[in-house]
Design a protein around this motif. Structure first.
Motif, PDB file in Angstrom:
ATOM      1  N   TYR A  65       0.851  -1.183   0.000  1.00 51.08           N
ATOM      2  CA  TYR A  65       0.000   0.000   0.000  1.00 51.08           C
ATOM      3  C   TYR A  65       0.894   1.242   0.000  1.00 51.08           C
ATOM      4  CZ  TYR A  65      -4.139  -2.815   0.920  1.00 51.08           C
ATOM      5  OH  TYR A  65      -5.172  -3.720   0.818  1.00 51.08           O
ATOM      6  N   ALA A  67       0.674   3.885   1.453  1.00 51.96           N
ATOM      7  CA  ALA A  67       0.832   4.484   2.779  1.00 51.96           C
ATOM      8  C   ALA A  67       2.105   4.015   3.465  1.00 51.96           C
ATOM      9  CB  ALA A  67      -0.385   4.145   3.647  1.00 51.96           C
ATOM     10  N   THR A  71       4.560   6.514   5.977  1.00 48.03           N
ATOM     11  CA  THR A  71       4.358   6.257   7.395  1.00 48.03           C
ATOM     12  C   THR A  71       5.454   6.893   8.244  1.00 48.03           C
ATOM     13  OG1 THR A  71       3.230   4.178   6.911  1.00 48.03           O
ATOM     14  CG2 THR A  71       4.094   4.463   9.132  1.00 48.03           C
ATOM     15  N   GLU A 271      -3.776   5.567   8.686  1.00 50.68           N
ATOM     16  CA  GLU A 271      -4.324   4.426   7.974  1.00 50.68           C
ATOM     17  C   GLU A 271      -4.475   3.290   8.982  1.00 50.68           C
ATOM     18  OE1 GLU A 271      -3.523   2.632   3.663  1.00 50.68           O
ATOM     19  OE2 GLU A 271      -2.044   1.946   5.119  1.00 50.68           O
ATOM     20  N   ARG A 281      -7.796  -1.570   4.119  1.00 49.99           N
ATOM     21  CA  ARG A 281      -7.240  -0.402   4.796  1.00 49.99           C
ATOM     22  C   ARG A 281      -8.357   0.625   4.977  1.00 49.99           C
ATOM     23  NH1 ARG A 281      -3.931  -3.772   4.706  1.00 49.99           N
ATOM     24  NH2 ARG A 281      -1.659  -3.594   4.574  1.00 49.99           N
ATOM     25  N   ARG A 283      -9.309   4.692   6.187  1.00 54.18           N
ATOM     26  CA  ARG A 283      -8.784   6.021   6.478  1.00 54.18           C
ATOM     27  C   ARG A 283      -9.155   6.433   7.900  1.00 54.18           C
ATOM     28  NH1 ARG A 283     -10.786  10.377   3.544  1.00 54.18           N
ATOM     29  NH2 ARG A 283     -12.818   9.320   3.568  1.00 54.18           N
ATOM     30  N   LEU A 324       0.540   8.980   9.256  1.00 50.76           N
ATOM     31  CA  LEU A 324       1.045   9.346   7.935  1.00 50.76           C
ATOM     32  C   LEU A 324       1.516  10.795   7.859  1.00 50.76           C
ATOM     33  CD1 LEU A 324      -1.781   7.679   5.807  1.00 50.76           C
ATOM     34  CD2 LEU A 324       0.349   6.649   6.627  1.00 50.76           C
ATOM     35  N   LEU A 328      -4.209  10.458   2.361  1.00 47.24           N
ATOM     36  CA  LEU A 328      -4.106   9.629   1.166  1.00 47.24           C
ATOM     37  C   LEU A 328      -5.194  10.000   0.164  1.00 47.24           C
ATOM     38  CD1 LEU A 328      -3.571   6.134   2.838  1.00 47.24           C
ATOM     39  CD2 LEU A 328      -1.830   7.590   1.817  1.00 47.24           C
ATOM     40  N   GLU A 332      -4.571   5.967  -3.725  1.00 46.68           N
ATOM     41  CA  GLU A 332      -3.531   5.431  -2.837  1.00 46.68           C
ATOM     42  C   GLU A 332      -4.086   4.468  -1.795  1.00 46.68           C
ATOM     43  OE1 GLU A 332      -0.249   9.066  -2.875  1.00 46.68           O
ATOM     44  OE2 GLU A 332      -1.943   9.134  -1.469  1.00 46.68           O
TER      45      GLU A 332
END
Length: 407
Positions: A65, A67, A71, A271, A281, A283, A324, A328, A332
């Motif tokens: 992913y 993300a 991270t 995430e 995943r 948000r 993050l 995103l 993404e």
């Protein structure tokens, strides 16, 4: 004339012919073996079987992913409902009805269960009847007061003309005051009866167990026939009938090390990954940093809010949170097929990797996309689950035999 010597001569073996046949068979066998050896050697050379296998490090192509490259910090925790209640009764009684099961959705005020209430229902009827009697008494008292008032007015006029004695007037005045007091007493009785009726209705309402807010039933803790008490101290008694939770109040409570707390801010994008659904995943954003630390774990609790509602998210699920650098985009949120950049070989405008198939390195061209840290997105050429050589050395050639550590 038949001669025995002639027959014996026919039985003799010609040694010269036998020796020739043996030499011929040996030569044919030698030629066949030589041809077979040549064929085997040729196959071995064509398949690199005579060349020692090169030991390499292999990795498996998988999905990642985006993300992961954004991270700042990772933490783990659990999904917790911020509004949760063990719904119980305010009175002791036997459960005679329950109208919900686990997973049912209830609205505020919905009846969840009912206790036996014949006695409280009868008490309410009695209170209602007493109120009606009090109202009737008030009407009678008012009528008496009106009559006494009229009589007093007439007696007052007659007294002014000396048609009656003062004693008759005083008697009429006393009757009026008595009637007025009766009305006041009747009104007070009505107020008392109304309060008694209200108390009876409250007692009856206590036998109906209702949902305190919109929620989903998590567990059913009692069943028909159980004795339900406010505190559950009695033997074989149940305190809670059901446990409910407001699913709109679900947050992830994650423990963040004190040393990493400076990287966490309220409103920071996150995430969320649930262990129950590793391929999904969600948000999220930092909802709250609890203003106290856990000295035993040297950590601070951070509450993370879900930005997307999903019925699969349930209380007490294990979760991982990635804090993050930025929010995103919708694209993404989807996984990408990716490989470590060290496995990709670049030659001019061509990118390729070495696939491992049956212990043989196969040069495979690929089409690459975005870079995510040390990972490169692969658009086509290889598939998820393929094994490729990491950091291919110069001596790795197409069709070369390879072996991985431990094989």
């Amino acid at each position: 004339m038949y001669m025995a010597d002639d027959d014996l001569s026919k039985l003799k073996i010609d040694k010269s012919q036998a020796a020739f046949s043996g030499r011929k068979r040996k030569k044919t066998l030698f030629v066949a073996v030589a041809i077979l050896i040549v064929i085997i050697v040729g196959i071995a050379f064509s398949r690199n079987l005579l060349i020692p296998a090169v030991e390499v490090e292999a990795i498996t192509v998988g999905e990642m992913y985006p993300a992961q490259s954004l991270t700042l910090l990772n933490a783990s925790g659990y999904v917790v409902a911020q509004r949760k209640a063990a719904v119980a009764s305010k009175v002791t009684g036997r459960l005679v009805a329950i109208s919900v099961e686990e997973g049912d959705t209830v609205k505020k005020g919905d009846v969840i269960a009912r206790l036996e209430n014949e006695d409280t229902a009868a008490a309410r009827k009695q209170a209602a009847a007493s109120l009606e009697a009090s109202r009737a008494e008030l009407e009678r008292a008012k009528a008496e007061l009106e009559d006494a008032k009229t009589n007093l007015t007439r007696q007052k006029e007659l007294l002014a003309k000396d048609y009656i004695s003062k004693v008759d007037y005083d008697s009429a005045d006393a009757r009026y005051k008595k009637a007025h007091a009766s009305v006041s007493s009747a009104e007070a009785t009505i107020r008392a009866s109304s309060a008694a009726l209200q108390g009876a209705e409250v007692a009856l309402a206590y036998t109906f167990i209702r949902a305190p807010f919109d929620a989903v039933v998590l567990t059913k803790d009692a069943d028909i026939g159980d004795i339900v008490t406010p505190i559950g101290a009695a033997a074989d008694a149940k305190a809670a009938v059901v446990t409910i939770a407001d699913m709109d109040s679900l947050l992830v409570e994650a423990d963040v090390s004190e040393s990493n707390l400076k990287q966490v801010k309220v409103g920071e994008p996150c995430e969320i990954q649930l262990d129950a659904f590793p391929d999904l995943r969600f948000r999220g954003k930092v909802h709250m940093i609890v203003p106290t630390a856990d000295r035993t774990k040297a950590s601070v609790m951070v509450k993370v809010k879900f930005l997307d509602k999903d019925k699969r998210i349930l209380p007490e699920m294990s979760a991982k949170v990635a804090f993050l650098q930025r929010p995103l985009t919708a694209e993404e949120l989807q996984p990408r097929l990716a490989v470590n950049a060290s496995a990709v070989v670049a030659r001019a405008d061509t990118r390729y990797v070495f696939l491992i198939k049956n212990h043989v390195a196969v040069k495979t061209p690929i089409t690459v996309g975005e870079h995510f840290g040390d990972m490169i997105e692969v658009l086509e050429g290889i598939e998820k689950g393929d094994r490729v050589i990491l950091k291919p050395v110069e001596k790795i050639r197409d069709k070369a035999r390879v072996k991985t550590a431990g094989t």
